[in-house]
Structures are given as structure tokens and as C-alpha cells.
Write a protein that holds these residues in place. Structure first.
Motif, PDB file in Angstrom:
ATOM      1  N   SER A   1       0.833  -1.192  -0.035  1.00 24.18           N
ATOM      2  CA  SER A   1       0.052   0.034   0.003  1.00 24.18           C
ATOM      3  C   SER A   1       0.840   1.332  -0.006  1.00 24.18           C
ATOM      4  O   SER A   1       2.345   1.282  -0.063  1.00 24.18           O
ATOM      5  N   GLU A   2       0.267   2.350  -0.238  1.00 24.29           N
ATOM      6  CA  GLU A   2       0.968   3.794  -0.006  1.00 24.29           C
ATOM      7  C   GLU A   2       1.901   3.699   1.136  1.00 24.29           C
ATOM      8  O   GLU A   2       2.860   4.425   1.459  1.00 24.29           O
TER       9      GLU A   2
ATOM     10  N   THR B   1      -4.036   7.962  10.881  1.00 18.84           N
ATOM     11  CA  THR B   1      -4.168   8.093   9.432  1.00 18.84           C
ATOM     12  C   THR B   1      -5.261   7.219   8.943  1.00 18.84           C
ATOM     13  O   THR B   1      -5.829   6.623   9.700  1.00 18.84           O
TER      14      THR B   1
ATOM     15  N   GLU C   1      -6.655   4.810   5.312  1.00 21.03           N
ATOM     16  CA  GLU C   1      -6.270   4.465   4.117  1.00 21.03           C
ATOM     17  C   GLU C   1      -7.750   3.753   3.415  1.00 21.03           C
ATOM     18  O   GLU C   1      -8.352   3.238   4.295  1.00 21.03           O
TER      19      GLU C   1
ATOM     20  N   ARG D   1     -11.258   6.685   0.047  1.00 26.90           N
ATOM     21  CA  ARG D   1     -10.850   8.229  -0.273  1.00 26.90           C
ATOM     22  C   ARG D   1     -11.912   8.728  -1.664  1.00 26.90           C
ATOM     23  O   ARG D   1     -12.387   8.237  -2.451  1.00 26.90           O
TER      24      ARG D   1
END
Length: 161
Positions: free
Chosen positions: A29-30, A43, A45, A121
Motif C-alpha cells: 500500500s501507499e 491516519t 487508508e 478516499r
């Protein structure tokens, strides 16, 4: 796991703290976090359906708390103002109208503000380096969160259109 996924993290060490999801096919993942030195934050995701592992590189004690918030209600916005520093996730929120999102940052590195619906997102509001002051329009379609990634102080102000 599928959709918006929230991760609270903490680390007490002097070198890199790197953590990221890896899906069953080995795709990375990022990233959850990639920082040097002691840090704590939250955070978010977007994850696709499937099973995940987490790769962590750290030289000191760390924690990760993973959840998939699925609220049925949220704080009515706008108007609202939030201030903080570092990485945080704000919300859940609900809105009956579009809004102006004013954003200010006093840091020297990345400043990224990203809205998330429960499904994941929902575009991006800002991705700049260094001090920043600006406004974007956001029209959410349901309950939402705002993810802030910053190395310095920040202010988010939501006002009606």
C-alpha cells in the motif's frame, strides 16, 4: 477489510518507523507511516476486499491500532474549525450542503488534506509542501472523515457555501 480503514500509531525510537499494508498478492500500500523519531498520530487508508499483512520496520517500541469505523451519524458541519499538528483523522461528519474548506499549515514539509467517505478516499483537498493557506470547495455524499498529514501546525475551517 474493505473501505476506509483508520490506523492509530505510536513509536518511540530515534530512527525510521515505517509501516504499510501488504495484500495477499504481495502488493504494498501507499503506507501507514514513514517518519524518523518519536511520533504518534492517526491516519486513514482505503483497502480493497481481502486479507492483509502489515510490514513494520522500527528500532524502538511501537503500536498500531486498526479499525474500520462505520458510524451511522456524525457531527453536523459546516460550520466547524479544527486545529492541531501532525497526522490526524477528523470526524465522522455529516453535511447537508457543500462547504468551503479553509486550510492553513505552518510546517516545512508535506501538507495533505484528504476527505474519506466510508467506502474510501473521496478525492483530495490539498497536497503542498511548506507553509500553505488556501480554500477548496467540498460536497460530500454521505458521512465523511478528513485526514490531515502535516509536519507542523494546521487549521481546518469548514464554512457553508
Amino acid at each position: 477489510m474493505k473501505g476506509a480503514t483508520q490506523i492509530r500509531f505510536s513509536y518511540t525510537g530515534s530512527s525510521n518507523f515505517i509501516a504499510f499494508f501488504v495484500d495477499a498478492g504481495g502488493k504494498r500500500s501507499e503506507g501507514i507511516v514513514n517518519e524518523i523519531g518519536t511520533i504518534a498520530g492517526t491516519t486513514m487508508e482505503t483497502l480493497a476486499s481481502g486479507k492483509y499483512s502489515i510490514n513494520v520496520e522500527a528500532s524502538g517500541p511501537w503500536t498500531l491500532e486498526i479499525s474500520q469505523p462505520r458510524p451511522t451519524d456524525g457531527k453536523q458541519v459546516p460550520p466547524a474549525t479544527f486545529a492541531g499538528s501532525g497526522q490526524q483523522v477528523l470526524g465522522p461528519f455529516k453535511a447537508s450542503t457543500g462547504m468551503r474548506v479553509g486550510m492553513k499549515h505552518t510546517g516545512t514539509s508535506n501538507f495533505i488534506v484528504t476527505p474519506y467517505l466510508l467506502s474510501g478516499r473521496d478525492g483530495g483537498l490539498v497536497n503542498e509542501i511548506g507553509s500553505f493557506s488556501g480554500v477548496q470547495v467540498y460536497r460530500p455524499s454521505g458521512l465523511f472523515f478528513i485526514k490531515v498529514d502535516a509536519d507542523g501546525g494546521w487549521v481546518i475551517e469548514m464554512t457553508p457555501l
